[in-house]
Design an enzyme around this catalytic site. Sequence first.
Site, PDB file in Angstrom:
ATOM      1  N   CYS A   4      60.465 -83.810 -11.661  1.00 44.83           N
ATOM      2  CA  CYS A   4      59.602 -82.403 -11.488  1.00 44.83           C
ATOM      3  C   CYS A   4      58.049 -83.022 -12.502  1.00 44.83           C
ATOM      4  O   CYS A   4      57.132 -82.746 -12.670  1.00 44.83           O
ATOM      5  CB  CYS A   4      59.859 -81.204 -12.229  1.00 44.83           C
ATOM      6  SG  CYS A   4      61.372 -80.539 -11.088  1.00 44.83           S
ATOM      7  N   CYS A  34      61.608 -71.202 -11.245  1.00 48.37           N
ATOM      8  CA  CYS A  34      62.121 -70.217 -11.166  1.00 48.37           C
ATOM      9  C   CYS A  34      63.778 -70.472 -12.063  1.00 48.37           C
ATOM     10  O   CYS A  34      64.322 -71.500 -10.725  1.00 48.37           O
ATOM     11  CB  CYS A  34      62.845 -68.902 -10.957  1.00 48.37           C
ATOM     12  SG  CYS A  34      63.756 -68.280 -12.006  1.00 48.37           S
ATOM     13  N   ASP A  91      64.157 -60.831 -16.021  1.00 42.88           N
ATOM     14  CA  ASP A  91      65.396 -60.384 -15.132  1.00 42.88           C
ATOM     15  C   ASP A  91      66.192 -60.475 -14.033  1.00 42.88           C
ATOM     16  O   ASP A  91      67.281 -59.905 -13.078  1.00 42.88           O
ATOM     17  CB  ASP A  91      64.488 -59.347 -14.054  1.00 42.88           C
ATOM     18  CG  ASP A  91      63.193 -60.005 -12.865  1.00 42.88           C
ATOM     19  OD1 ASP A  91      63.631 -61.100 -13.180  1.00 42.88           O
ATOM     20  OD2 ASP A  91      62.821 -59.615 -11.993  1.00 42.88           O
TER      21      ASP A  91
END
Length: 146
Positions: free
Chosen positions: A67, A80, A26
């Site tokens: 990360c 995200c 989305d």
Amino acid sequence: MMVSPATLAATAPLALEHNGDLYSCDHFVEPKFRLGNIKQQHMVQLVASDQQRAFGNAKRDTLPRYCRECEVRFACNGECPRNRFVSTPEGEPGLNYLCAGYKAFFKHIDRPMKTSQAHSERNGQGQDRSGTQTGQPAVDHDARSD
């Protein structure tokens, strides 16, 4: 329960438009991320497509080294990709702008969560294989680190 980025992509909040167009996420309703149209192809096939798998894998594969080596990666997986627009302390692009906050939060709750989990396991409570809670976890309020 550990979930792979590809699995997350398959269960991500897909975007379905009024005309039947289905998108990988989305937050990425753009032509590049259009999986197809559910009027022309079954939704299950679109979600299980190579394109959707690649979308999930890219979430993992584009993580900066900072990360990939992070002690709390298990909790956020880099979050995200739309939020990965700052550089790591080493200057590598692709760090989530919320990283410092996530890291502080997950480190802060680590001990209380482990204490709560251990307490629940001792009392026969916890999660089944699907990750569904099987009982109300007891929280050891004395284990808080203020």
